[in-house]
Write an enzyme that holds these catalytic residues in place. Structure first.
Site, PDB file in Angstrom:
ATOM      1  N   ASP A 238     -14.964   2.689   4.987  1.00 27.44           N
ATOM      2  CA  ASP A 238     -13.745   3.492   4.854  1.00 27.44           C
ATOM      3  C   ASP A 238     -13.850   4.441   3.675  1.00 27.44           C
ATOM      4  OD1 ASP A 238     -10.909   4.266   5.253  1.00 27.44           O
ATOM      5  OD2 ASP A 238     -10.745   3.368   3.263  1.00 27.44           O
TER       6      ASP A 238
ATOM      7  N   LYS B  51      -8.405  -1.873   5.022  1.00 21.55           N
ATOM      8  CA  LYS B  51      -8.394  -2.362   3.644  1.00 21.55           C
ATOM      9  C   LYS B  51      -7.421  -3.520   3.488  1.00 21.55           C
ATOM     10  CE  LYS B  51      -7.955   1.958   2.397  1.00 21.55           C
ATOM     11  NZ  LYS B  51      -8.001   3.302   1.840  1.00 21.55           N
TER      12      LYS B  51
ATOM     13  N   SER C 220      -7.851   3.360   8.518  1.00 21.73           N
ATOM     14  CA  SER C 220      -8.292   3.355   7.120  1.00 21.73           C
ATOM     15  C   SER C 220      -7.445   2.382   6.290  1.00 21.73           C
ATOM     16  CB  SER C 220      -8.175   4.780   6.558  1.00 21.73           C
ATOM     17  OG  SER C 220      -8.212   4.789   5.153  1.00 21.73           O
TER      18      SER C 220
ATOM     19  N   HIS D 209       0.857  -1.176   0.000  1.00 20.43           N
ATOM     20  CA  HIS D 209       0.000   0.000   0.000  1.00 20.43           C
ATOM     21  C   HIS D 209       0.895   1.229   0.000  1.00 20.43           C
ATOM     22  CE1 HIS D 209      -3.978   1.824   0.749  1.00 20.43           C
ATOM     23  NE2 HIS D 209      -3.298   2.773   1.375  1.00 20.43           N
TER      24      HIS D 209
ATOM     25  N   ARG E  55     -13.520  12.911   5.166  1.00 21.29           N
ATOM     26  CA  ARG E  55     -12.262  13.474   5.680  1.00 21.29           C
ATOM     27  C   ARG E  55     -11.619  14.384   4.645  1.00 21.29           C
ATOM     28  NH1 ARG E  55      -9.020   8.408   6.648  1.00 21.29           N
ATOM     29  NH2 ARG E  55      -7.368   9.856   7.188  1.00 21.29           N
TER      30      ARG E  55
HETATM   31  N1  URA Z   1      -4.558   6.290   2.402  1.00 18.85           N
HETATM   32  C1  URA Z   1      -5.677   5.670   2.843  1.00 18.85           C
HETATM   33  O1  URA Z   1      -6.104   4.683   2.285  1.00 18.85           O
HETATM   34  N2  URA Z   1      -6.312   6.164   3.916  1.00 18.85           N
HETATM   35  C2  URA Z   1      -5.880   7.248   4.570  1.00 18.85           C
HETATM   36  O2  URA Z   1      -6.492   7.629   5.535  1.00 18.85           O
HETATM   37  C3  URA Z   1      -4.713   7.898   4.097  1.00 18.85           C
HETATM   38  C4  URA Z   1      -4.084   7.392   3.016  1.00 18.85           C
END
Ligand code: URA
Ligand code: CA
Length: 430
Positions: free
Chosen positions: A160, A186, A182, A82, A167
């Site tokens: 999310d 995932k 968050s 990620h 946000r």
């Molecule tokens: N990437 C994400 O998936 N979530 C966040 O809160 C910040 C960056």
């Protein structure tokens, strides 16, 4: 339970229970808790933070808001990566095939672009025919068949998605507990046993410097430990765009170049470092230097390129662009950004460059917009490069003259050229 009490208690710095957090996440998802209360709570969290128990409860509630990928029927462990979001990041498109070519399954659910940062799903969708909306079964059988699958987030962690959108427009993105929950929700929903998270640090990134990124990194590693996912965080510089290209189709072409050994060194370097960490924590026999050497070998000898081709075609993509880059559609109007003076590139503002590329149409200004796959920028001069007056710093691909002119203005302003040579800061921060 009353949402106003939950907001008040967080506002006053108290710890919420797992039930309260689940109540607000589920209530938000099914429409019983209005957005204005959720955003008030987000702002309270931004200022008051969360205990580790609260972060775990939020992560669990986000995971439980949707489906969870079950990869247990795979014979080998799967890994995932990620990025916290960069400009011209491109890493996944090269890293996935490298890892899979080393024999470790790469299973990734990706997002779309957010703000000035690009998303892997948008990039992949610039390939005609490529399918990112896969069913659970298709995802698993794709990994079985080719060792790699990258698909959209689908029905994983939908809460999310909603929270992130709120946000994004309420100035509550930059909160460690919210970021960690968050991202980790995932990753947990995605089902991989080991994950490397690339925390981008610098001008165009969520974290301005190393000190800001460390607590978020530790938090994500702790969530991983608590929920049985091996998590390792790497911090890489995002002061200037990574590699040369930023824009959807342009980055797909950049990935192919890199897999052919003709890409820019910084992108290849990040790929090899992340691959080495992924192989090391995968549970297979790799470790450290041997893992990096193997990643470098598959990148250099064409094995990863062959894997890329197999992956793209088995997800439905037309692979003619691999041998014939001209077959991938790019926007028709090109314009050059030229240096006004001679000297050295002092900096290339990744945020300004990312914003220019977004405004060309490569990213969205509103969530329901579609992206233009053919637009973007190729950044030919990097920080530290010597340039003479008139030297082409960047090339822009735009839909029309007006858009190209605006991007030229913005990218000209993103480049600072000065007389003094500069020492380039290291790409790896930690
Ligand atoms: N990437 C994400 O998936 N979530 C966040 O809160 C910040 C960056
Ligand atoms: Ca790039």
């Amino acid at each position: 339970m009353h949402m106003v009490d939950i907001i008040r208690r967080k506002r006053d710095g108290h710890e919420l229970s797992a039930d309260e957090i689940a109540y607000l996440v589920n209530g938000y998802l099914n429409g019983e808790v209005p957005e204005y209360q959720v955003t008030a709570w987000l702002m309270a969290v931004f200022f008051k933070g969360m205990s580790f128990e609260e972060v775990l409860a939020l992560t669990d509630a986000l995971v439980d808001s949707g489906e969870r990928m079950d990869l247990s029927e795979l014979e080998t462990p799967a890994v995932d990566k990620h990025s916290t979001g960069g400009v011209g990041d491109t890493v996944t498109l090269v890293l996935g095939p490298v890892v899979a070519a080393c024999g470790v399954a790469f299973a990734k659910l990706s997002g779309r672009g957010l703000g000035h940062t690009g998303g892997t799903v948008d990039k992949l969708e610039s390939i005609p025919g490529f399918r990112t909306g896969l069913t659970h079964q298709e995802f698993v059988s794709q990994i079985r068949k080719t060792g790699i699958c990258v698909a959209g987030q689908g029905a994983m962690a939908p809460a999310d998605d909603g929270l992130y959108a709120l946000r994004d427009v309420t100035a509550t993105v930059e909160s460690d507990p919210l970021v960690a929950a968050s991202i980790m929700s995932k990753k947990i929903a995605g089902g991989a046993g080991a994950v490397v998270i690339d925390l981008k640090v610098g001008r165009g990134a969520l974290f301005g410097n190393r000190e800001q990124a460390v607590p978020a990194a530790r938090l994500m590693e702790s969530i991983g430990r608590a929920r049985g996912v091996r998590v390792e965080c790497v911090m890489t510089s995002m002061d200037q765009p990574l590699g040369n290209a930023a824009g959807n189709a342009l980055e797909v072409l950049e990935a192919v170049k890199t897999l052919k050994g003709q890409g820019s060194a910084d992108l290849a370097e990040v790929v090899i470092a992340l691959a080495a960490r992924l192989l090391t924590i995968s549970g297979e026999e790799w470790e450290g230097p041997a893992a990096a050497a193997e990643a470098r070998r598959v990148l250099e000898d064409g094995t990863a390129l062959a894997k890329f081709s197999q992956w793209i075609s088995s997800q439905g993509g037309d692979i003619s662009f691999i041998d014939d880059p001209g077959s991938l559609e790019l926007a028709p109007v090109t314009a050059h950004v030229k240096s006004e003076s001679s000297g050295y590139v002092q900096s290339v503002d990744a945020l300004a460059a990312g914003r220019a590329v977004q405004l060309l149409g490569a990213g969205r200004l509103r969530r329901d917009e579609s992206v233009d796959h053919g637009v973007g920028g190729v950044f030919r001069a990097r920080t530290g490069d010597g340039v003479s007056a008139g030297h082409v710093l960047a090339t822009i691909y735009a839909r029309d003259r007006a858009a190209a002119g605006e991007a030229v203005r913005r990218i000209t302003a993103a480049y600072v050229v000065g007389a003094e040579p500069v020492t380039v800061k290291p790409l790896f921060i930690a």
